[in-house]
Scaffold this active site. Structure first.
Site, PDB file in Angstrom:
ATOM      1  CB  ALA A 197      -1.292   0.156   1.040  1.00 53.59           C
ATOM      2  CG  HIS A 198       2.925   2.376   2.609  1.00 52.74           C
ATOM      3  ND1 HIS A 198       3.511   1.519   3.804  1.00 52.74           N
ATOM      4  CD2 HIS A 198       1.536   2.539   3.008  1.00 52.74           C
ATOM      5  CE1 HIS A 198       2.449   1.695   4.425  1.00 52.74           C
ATOM      6  NE2 HIS A 198       1.757   2.504   4.151  1.00 52.74           N
ATOM      7  CD  GLN A 199       2.492   1.858  -3.905  1.00 48.27           C
ATOM      8  OE1 GLN A 199       1.975   3.559  -4.256  1.00 48.27           O
ATOM      9  NE2 GLN A 199       1.300   1.289  -3.402  1.00 48.27           N
TER      10      GLN A 199
END
Length: 762
Positions: free
Chosen positions: A686-688
């Site tokens: 969910a984090h890039q």
């Protein structure tokens, strides 16, 4: 560009004069905005047209009815459960919907390979190649198409795919399982209900949302539509709209700053610069999901608010990626966690990467300003407001003597909405659409163009080897029409996220070899526990309010937290070892708690010019994940779970309360020894971050410490892509703080280029 105040302040109509042709870019009044928002959302909800061939649909239907067949249910089951067991995917139209998604919505580099496999399965020889001897009949001519194979044997075949030596078959299993289950459990009938929800004990959208809508007529326009309705450009009608878009010349709009993206980075920069008196235009490819128009339905929300309609994955299907694509970006759909940049990360960026910004008073002040603007609150959430999964995490850690940390959130501590991953209906969660973009609106200096996709950043040569950004060419979609715009600006800010920013830069002709590299994804794996006698339901309560840690000497450890899983995502991640076992697991949805391990990854991936993502987990990160999995299993057991399992494709699970301690330890040893890098377990992100990282020189980075491109003067990046490494926690505060610092650098340049007295008044 001139912004002119309307004499009628109640309507706040604003006109922007465009050159070379005149056009109107209008804001307000509320009834027109509401109508436009509803029209756009209805367009997004329109089912994609199925363009697959009859052969492909034959295979899809057979696969859908393999993963979700009709099964005779026990007479002891409730009526709704019996109906769920006896309803197959084809009986409710899942294959047709899936065909539409494959035809029009899915964008993946190997989509052609999936369609080739579907065609092969519609032939006897292709079926034999992909399925082996289990596809053979006992009668002449023995060879069969996949749809002709008995359901029992089809189940054995797809299960073999999940464990196959051949990567391509594991990819086929992963893709079809994910798509079939996600669509089956999120598709809606005419009354916005799903046939399976009653059997799953799922209420659908938040019941409190109906109350909100009921009283909406007595609320202000801002409460009904969200505070940004006056900043939306809802009507853009230049003469060129009457001509084919490809033949028309772009309409030019002039402003001080153009910002691509309205999320954690772009929203901050736009708000700060507009508040300082500069004219700002935001280009946002997503739509504005007003409070009153939030459906809080999983399927429509994924379509309207998530990148790639919620179907974004790495090239090998090894990792499912969730990212926001709406006004507010990820801040509109995240789980509220608001961590300051950890001290050891700041120290690493300063000492190992040579970035003096981090550890400076300016950065510390930026974090203070950001947290204050978002209303970040700390302290413990009232127990009655926490979710089932969080209660399990706290109880298990307490029994084991593990420390539990409260998670700061940008929402009140009694904010117990389990649907915030589909937008916050009350506006209590302070994403950029409730904060920095409101500053832009109140300044009277900016507008937001929704449905506007950036094509490329324009830049020109000025002087010897000196290129300067001049604006952004974009495609603006309104209804069924598209038009091309050129937004001319003195400063250009790209903030469309770690996946899209490198794509835009490469499409714009930038050559820095670091663009698209060093992508970090914070890999996540989950464990589950069944708590049949718990009063809470798995989807209710605040999503993310507590965490434990998996420590590491080098700072690259992991955190253990709790997710938000509604039926679609729950089903997509739940192991499938047989259709009967899967349906049984789904009937326990509302009493199944999940916790996850999130790794601060050392390894990295890439994003190419087409937006395709390649990522292979570093072996050291896999070891950290395994430590987290062991800890999660023990937490579940200590919390009193009846049954505990992982999401490995073999369906590992144990009856925790009925096995001996020796057998339990053997189970822990087994799951810890599994391979988590070979498409055997769903891994999520969910984090890039980091794909256009900040650094000290152009050999190792894309932008300097001020956020400005090494290649093009006046081009700034201000999103998660410029983060130097993985952070290890939710990056929202870090992104906003870096963006705030970038905005200060831009302000210095603007004040140098545009004397205060020359700025146009609004």
């Amino acid at each position: 560009m001139e912004l002119l105040n309307s004499e009628n302040q109640s309507e706040r109509d604003v006109k922007i004069r465009m050159t070379p042709e005149r056009a109107l870019l209008s804001r307000g009044p509320a009834d027109k905005v509401a109508e436009n928002i509803a029209t756009e959302q209805n367009r997004l909800q329109t089912q994609p047209k199925n363009r697959l061939t009859a052969r492909e649909m034959e295979s899809i239907t057979a696969l859908c009815d393999t993963f979700v067949p009709s099964i005779k249910a026990s007479l002891e089951c409730s009526i709704s459960t019996q109906a769920f067991y006896e309803t197959s995917a084809s009986m409710v139209g899942t294959p047709e919907i899936l065909g539409g998604y494959l035809s029009e919505k899915l964008r993946h580099p190997l989509l052609w390979l999936l369609r080739t496999a579907l065609w092969l399965l519609s032939t006897w020889y292709g079926t034999f190649i992909l399925c082996g001897i289990k596809s053979l009949s006992g009668n002449f001519p023995y060879f069969q198409r996949f749809s002709q194979v008995e359901v029992k044997h089809r189940e054995e075949i797809v299960l073999n795919w999940s464990l196959s030596y051949f990567t391509i078959l594991r990819m086929l299993f992963r893709a079809m399982k994910f798509l079939v289950h996600l669509i089956y459990f999120t598709q809606l009938d005419e009354s916005n209900q799903n046939h399976a929800w009653k059997a799953l004990d799922y209420c659908g959208p938040d019941p409190g949302h109906a109350d909100q809508i009921t009283i909406s007529n007595s609320q202000s326009d801002a409460d009904r539509l969200g505070p940004l309705y006056q900043a939306l450009a809802y009507n853009l009608r230049p003469p060129q709209l009457l001509l084919p878009a490809k033949k028309s010349k772009p309409t030019t709009i002039s402003c001080d700053v153009v910002v691509v993206g309205s999320g954690a980075g772009g929203g901050v920069v736009a708000g700060v610069l507009a508040h300082a008196g500069y004219k700002v235009i935001i280009l946002e490819k997503g739509g504005y999901n007003a409070r009153s128009n939030l459906s809080l339905l999983e399927g429509p929300s994924l379509d309207q608010m998530y990148e790639a309609n919620g179907f974004l994955a790495t090239d090998d299907m090894g990792m499912l990626i969730l990212a926001g694509s709406t006004v507010g970006g990820g801040t509109a759909i995240n789980w509220s966690a608001s961590f300051r940049t950890p001290d050891h990360v700041i120290s690493e960026w300063k000492n190992e990467h040579g970035l003096d910004l981090f550890g400076s008073e300016a950065y510390a002040e930026a974090m203070d300003i950001v947290c204050n603007r978002m209303g970040v609150e700390t302290g413990k959430v009232p127990p009655e407001c926490e979710s089932l999964s969080t209660s399990v995490l706290r109880r298990g850690c307490r029994e084991l003597g593990h420390k539990v940390n409260d998670i700061p959130c940008n929402a009140p501590r009694n904010h117990d909405c389990g649907w915030c991953c589909f937008g916050c209906r009350r506006g209590h969660k302070k994403g950029t659409q409730e904060t920095w973009l409101v500053d832009l609106l109140e300044s009277g200096k900016g507008v937001i163009l929704t449905g506007c996709k950036a094509i490329r950043v324009a830049h020109e040569e000025r002087g010897h080897r000196r290129r300067v950004a001049t604006g952004v060419l974009c495609q603006y979609g309104h209804g069924n029409s598209d038009m091309t715009l050129f937004v001319e600006s003195k400063m250009t800010v790209v903030a469309c996220g770690a996946i899209n920013t490198p794509v835009l830069l490469k499409r714009s002709g930038l050559k820095n070899p670091n663009i698209g590299k060093h992508l970090r994804l914070h890999p996540v794996v989950m464990a589950w526990g069944h708590f049949p006698y718990c009063e809470k339901k798995s989807y209710e309560g605040a999503i993310l309010t507590a965490m434990a840690k998996v420590k590491s000497k080098d700072g690259y450890g992991a955190v253990i937290q709790t997710p938000s899983l509604h039926p679609g995502m729950f089903s997509a991640l739940t192991p499938w070892v047989s259709s009967a076992d899967f349906k049984f697991q789904m009937t326990r949805f509302s009493r199944t708690a999940h916790i996850f391990t999130l790794v601060r990854d050392r390894g990295s991936g890439t994003v190419d010019s087409s937006g395709y993502i390649r990522y292979r987990m570093d072996p050291r990160d896999e070891l950290t994940l395994k430590k987290g999995i062991e800890k999660m299993i023990r937490i579940m057991e200590a919390a009193g779970a009846e049954e505990i399992g992982t999401q490995h494709c073999k369906g590992d699970k144990v009856r925790a309360k009925s096995v001996s301690s020796h057998d339990f330890e053997e189970f822990v040893k087994t799951v810890k020894g599994r391979d988590y890098r070979g498409l055997t377990t769903p891994i999520c992100s969910a984090h890039q971050m980091g794909s256009c990282r900040m650094g000290k020189n152009e050999k190792t980075s894309v932008v300097d410490e001020r956020g400005e491109s090494w290649e093009v003067e006046g081009l700034y990046l201000a999103d998660s892509s410029i983060v130097p490494t993985a952070i290890g926690v939710n990056p929202m505060v870090t992104i906003q703080s870096i963006a705030y610092c970038v905005s200060q650098s831009i302000l210095q340049e603007l004040r140098r280029k545009i004397p205060k007295q020359s700025k146009a008044n609004v």
